[in-house]
Write a protein that holds these residues in place. Structure first.
Motif, PDB file in Angstrom:
ATOM      1  N   GLU B   6      32.303 129.882   2.759  1.00 25.49           N
ATOM      2  CA  GLU B   6      30.810 130.325   1.801  1.00 25.49           C
ATOM      3  C   GLU B   6      29.973 131.002   2.555  1.00 25.49           C
ATOM      4  O   GLU B   6      29.258 131.603   2.134  1.00 25.49           O
ATOM      5  CB  GLU B   6      30.657 129.181   1.468  1.00 25.49           C
ATOM      6  CG  GLU B   6      31.726 128.250   0.542  1.00 25.49           C
ATOM      7  CD  GLU B   6      30.891 127.474  -0.155  1.00 25.49           C
ATOM      8  OE1 GLU B   6      30.944 126.678  -1.571  1.00 25.49           O
ATOM      9  OE2 GLU B   6      30.159 126.528   0.575  1.00 25.49           O
ATOM     10  N   TYR B   7      30.127 130.576   3.933  1.00 26.13           N
ATOM     11  CA  TYR B   7      28.444 131.138   4.695  1.00 26.13           C
ATOM     12  C   TYR B   7      29.256 132.447   4.524  1.00 26.13           C
ATOM     13  O   TYR B   7      28.728 133.619   4.630  1.00 26.13           O
ATOM     14  CB  TYR B   7      28.729 130.378   6.140  1.00 26.13           C
ATOM     15  CG  TYR B   7      27.690 131.571   7.011  1.00 26.13           C
ATOM     16  CD1 TYR B   7      26.571 131.393   6.186  1.00 26.13           C
ATOM     17  CD2 TYR B   7      28.506 131.921   8.322  1.00 26.13           C
ATOM     18  CE1 TYR B   7      25.706 131.818   7.364  1.00 26.13           C
ATOM     19  CE2 TYR B   7      27.698 132.357   8.890  1.00 26.13           C
ATOM     20  CZ  TYR B   7      26.539 132.386   8.426  1.00 26.13           C
ATOM     21  OH  TYR B   7      25.098 132.963   9.580  1.00 26.13           O
ATOM     22  N   LEU B   8      30.341 133.080   5.152  1.00 22.71           N
ATOM     23  CA  LEU B   8      31.216 133.963   4.830  1.00 22.71           C
ATOM     24  C   LEU B   8      31.141 135.394   4.150  1.00 22.71           C
ATOM     25  O   LEU B   8      30.329 136.496   4.229  1.00 22.71           O
ATOM     26  CB  LEU B   8      32.489 134.301   5.741  1.00 22.71           C
ATOM     27  CG  LEU B   8      33.173 134.611   6.425  1.00 22.71           C
ATOM     28  CD1 LEU B   8      32.452 134.114   7.777  1.00 22.71           C
ATOM     29  CD2 LEU B   8      35.018 134.550   6.159  1.00 22.71           C
ATOM     30  N   VAL B   9      31.226 134.384   2.689  1.00 21.65           N
ATOM     31  CA  VAL B   9      31.107 135.061   1.479  1.00 21.65           C
ATOM     32  C   VAL B   9      29.883 135.502   1.060  1.00 21.65           C
ATOM     33  O   VAL B   9      29.315 137.022   0.556  1.00 21.65           O
ATOM     34  CB  VAL B   9      31.223 134.856  -0.004  1.00 21.65           C
ATOM     35  CG1 VAL B   9      30.907 135.301  -0.797  1.00 21.65           C
ATOM     36  CG2 VAL B   9      32.788 134.322   0.232  1.00 21.65           C
ATOM     37  N   VAL B  14      25.794 139.865   1.609  1.00 16.95           N
ATOM     38  CA  VAL B  14      23.914 140.899   1.717  1.00 16.95           C
ATOM     39  C   VAL B  14      24.026 141.820   2.699  1.00 16.95           C
ATOM     40  O   VAL B  14      23.428 142.779   2.721  1.00 16.95           O
ATOM     41  CB  VAL B  14      23.757 139.329   2.696  1.00 16.95           C
ATOM     42  CG1 VAL B  14      21.926 140.320   3.717  1.00 16.95           C
ATOM     43  CG2 VAL B  14      22.711 138.071   2.329  1.00 16.95           C
ATOM     44  N   ARG B  15      25.494 141.655   3.946  1.00 17.55           N
ATOM     45  CA  ARG B  15      25.337 143.393   4.395  1.00 17.55           C
ATOM     46  C   ARG B  15      25.468 143.829   3.192  1.00 17.55           C
ATOM     47  O   ARG B  15      25.444 145.624   4.065  1.00 17.55           O
ATOM     48  CB  ARG B  15      26.467 143.315   5.848  1.00 17.55           C
ATOM     49  CG  ARG B  15      26.634 142.330   6.335  1.00 17.55           C
ATOM     50  CD  ARG B  15      28.065 141.346   7.079  1.00 17.55           C
ATOM     51  NE  ARG B  15      27.769 141.348   8.633  1.00 17.55           N
ATOM     52  CZ  ARG B  15      27.212 141.446   9.225  1.00 17.55           C
ATOM     53  NH1 ARG B  15      27.236 143.378   8.801  1.00 17.55           N
ATOM     54  NH2 ARG B  15      26.858 141.425  11.046  1.00 17.55           N
ATOM     55  N   LEU B  16      26.624 144.387   2.348  1.00 18.17           N
ATOM     56  CA  LEU B  16      27.368 145.341   1.537  1.00 18.17           C
ATOM     57  C   LEU B  16      25.646 145.221   0.771  1.00 18.17           C
ATOM     58  O   LEU B  16      25.642 146.870  -0.016  1.00 18.17           O
ATOM     59  CB  LEU B  16      27.821 144.703   0.238  1.00 18.17           C
ATOM     60  CG  LEU B  16      28.809 144.659   1.536  1.00 18.17           C
ATOM     61  CD1 LEU B  16      30.339 144.172   0.900  1.00 18.17           C
ATOM     62  CD2 LEU B  16      30.068 145.651   1.600  1.00 18.17           C
ATOM     63  N   ASN B  17      24.824 144.452   0.652  1.00 19.89           N
ATOM     64  CA  ASN B  17      23.620 144.648  -0.165  1.00 19.89           C
ATOM     65  C   ASN B  17      24.059 145.307  -1.759  1.00 19.89           C
ATOM     66  O   ASN B  17      24.611 144.368  -2.604  1.00 19.89           O
ATOM     67  CB  ASN B  17      23.261 145.978   0.428  1.00 19.89           C
ATOM     68  CG  ASN B  17      21.533 146.004  -0.052  1.00 19.89           C
ATOM     69  OD1 ASN B  17      20.936 145.515  -0.929  1.00 19.89           O
ATOM     70  ND2 ASN B  17      20.843 146.421   0.817  1.00 19.89           N
ATOM     71  N   SER B  27      36.535 143.248   1.555  1.00 24.53           N
ATOM     72  CA  SER B  27      36.794 144.212   2.686  1.00 24.53           C
ATOM     73  C   SER B  27      36.250 143.865   4.196  1.00 24.53           C
ATOM     74  O   SER B  27      36.512 144.286   5.169  1.00 24.53           O
ATOM     75  CB  SER B  27      37.393 146.115   1.938  1.00 24.53           C
ATOM     76  OG  SER B  27      36.777 145.957   1.776  1.00 24.53           O
ATOM     77  N   GLU B  28      35.278 143.735   3.626  1.00 23.05           N
ATOM     78  CA  GLU B  28      33.875 143.197   4.481  1.00 23.05           C
ATOM     79  C   GLU B  28      34.774 142.514   5.441  1.00 23.05           C
ATOM     80  O   GLU B  28      34.271 142.112   6.625  1.00 23.05           O
ATOM     81  CB  GLU B  28      32.683 143.271   3.711  1.00 23.05           C
ATOM     82  CG  GLU B  28      31.647 142.846   5.101  1.00 23.05           C
ATOM     83  CD  GLU B  28      30.957 143.983   5.704  1.00 23.05           C
ATOM     84  OE1 GLU B  28      31.944 145.484   5.158  1.00 23.05           O
ATOM     85  OE2 GLU B  28      30.105 143.593   5.871  1.00 23.05           O
ATOM     86  N   ILE B  29      35.060 140.998   4.595  1.00 28.97           N
ATOM     87  CA  ILE B  29      34.955 140.357   5.408  1.00 28.97           C
ATOM     88  C   ILE B  29      36.817 140.314   6.464  1.00 28.97           C
ATOM     89  O   ILE B  29      36.271 140.122   7.772  1.00 28.97           O
ATOM     90  CB  ILE B  29      35.573 138.770   4.857  1.00 28.97           C
ATOM     91  CG1 ILE B  29      34.839 138.398   4.022  1.00 28.97           C
ATOM     92  CG2 ILE B  29      36.562 137.678   5.455  1.00 28.97           C
ATOM     93  CD1 ILE B  29      34.629 137.372   3.034  1.00 28.97           C
ATOM     94  N   LEU B  42      38.723 133.943  -3.041  1.00 27.45           N
ATOM     95  CA  LEU B  42      37.136 135.075  -2.894  1.00 27.45           C
ATOM     96  C   LEU B  42      36.474 134.870  -4.363  1.00 27.45           C
ATOM     97  O   LEU B  42      35.278 133.938  -4.675  1.00 27.45           O
ATOM     98  CB  LEU B  42      37.583 136.542  -3.062  1.00 27.45           C
ATOM     99  CG  LEU B  42      36.140 136.969  -2.953  1.00 27.45           C
ATOM    100  CD1 LEU B  42      35.404 136.907  -1.408  1.00 27.45           C
ATOM    101  CD2 LEU B  42      36.699 138.469  -2.342  1.00 27.45           C
ATOM    102  N   TYR B  43      37.174 134.949  -5.156  1.00 28.14           N
ATOM    103  CA  TYR B  43      36.390 135.059  -6.406  1.00 28.14           C
ATOM    104  C   TYR B  43      36.070 133.348  -6.590  1.00 28.14           C
ATOM    105  O   TYR B  43      35.405 132.447  -7.402  1.00 28.14           O
ATOM    106  CB  TYR B  43      37.611 135.400  -7.947  1.00 28.14           C
ATOM    107  CG  TYR B  43      37.517 136.881  -7.992  1.00 28.14           C
ATOM    108  CD1 TYR B  43      36.216 137.939  -8.332  1.00 28.14           C
ATOM    109  CD2 TYR B  43      37.953 137.801  -7.489  1.00 28.14           C
ATOM    110  CE1 TYR B  43      36.366 139.124  -8.678  1.00 28.14           C
ATOM    111  CE2 TYR B  43      38.725 138.622  -7.494  1.00 28.14           C
ATOM    112  CZ  TYR B  43      37.427 139.349  -7.411  1.00 28.14           C
ATOM    113  OH  TYR B  43      36.857 141.060  -7.462  1.00 28.14           O
TER     114      TYR B  43
END
Lengths: 109, 109
Positions: B6-9, B14-17, B27-29, B42-43
């Motif tokens: 959950e923290y990862l997501v 936040v990074r992807l804004n 893909s960011e993960i 993920l979903y």
DNA sequence: GCATTATACCTACATTGTAGGACTAATGCG
DNA sequence: CGCATTAGTCCTACAATGTAGGTATAATGC
């Protein structure tokens, strides 16, 4: 991969070194996080960590103290250190540049 | 409390804004951790985070691209930022002085 | 010997993590 | 126009982890 509580237990065991056993780990966690955990939660996690080979435990001697029963002592294994390190590094890497993790140098700029 | 995934997501969002949606978060993960996660994972997590009020999601427009379906866009809430911050700070506090977290100044000495 | 105390440990349930596959809607092309 | 292709969402089921509370055991002190 490691869960958060597992990481907490591993870390507390390392800090306590040779004084690591059920009850002391519990109070160490309470000190570190401000939250008390149930003893049952702790022993369950200890069992699981041992099953995964991340810690070793064995029974020690009784202490000369009223109610001073024999303690189940805990030591982290090399594998445990590696797992904890990997967890920590993942959190660090992922958090780098994000606002709550000190973005003083502004990740975007 | 927050789980690790959950923290990862949350962090990826936040990074992807404004470009945060299911597939891009995935893909960011993968980029951040080197591990690919299943889309289902993920979903499910997105649903749970939304139920807890840590993120908001809404459907955006389709992009003019072959197969460019409408995206489910994601934005972290104030509550989400607070939860992520708290998770990060707990890991930091607990890890301070432990060997794998940079004990260059030797916590014990 | 009995009360008291420190400690271990078991059992059951809630929450989170993970996987895979099914569904949908848009474009591109014959 | 209609079908293949593709980007994307979402459902369902199960495994692993987190949490709680209660119970058992062994030592001391009186």
């Amino acid at each position: 991969m490691l869960g958060e509580f597992e990481y907490l237990v591993l870390t507390a065991a390392v800090r306590l070194n040779s004084a690591a056993y059920g009850a002391s780990i519990r109070s160490e966690i309470a000190t570190l996080t401000g939250r008390v955990c149930a003893l049952g939660a702790l022993y369950t996690t200890l069992d699981r960590l041992e099953a995964k080979g991340l810690i070793e435990t064995w029974m020690g001697d009784a202490t000369p103290l009223r109610g001073g029963r024999a303690k189940r002592l805990v030591r982290i294994t090399g594998k445990g250190i590696a797992a904890a390190k990997s967890f920590y590094e993942t959190v660090e890497r992922v958090s780098h540049g994000v606002s709550w993790a000190g973005n003083r140098e502004s990740a975007m700029a």
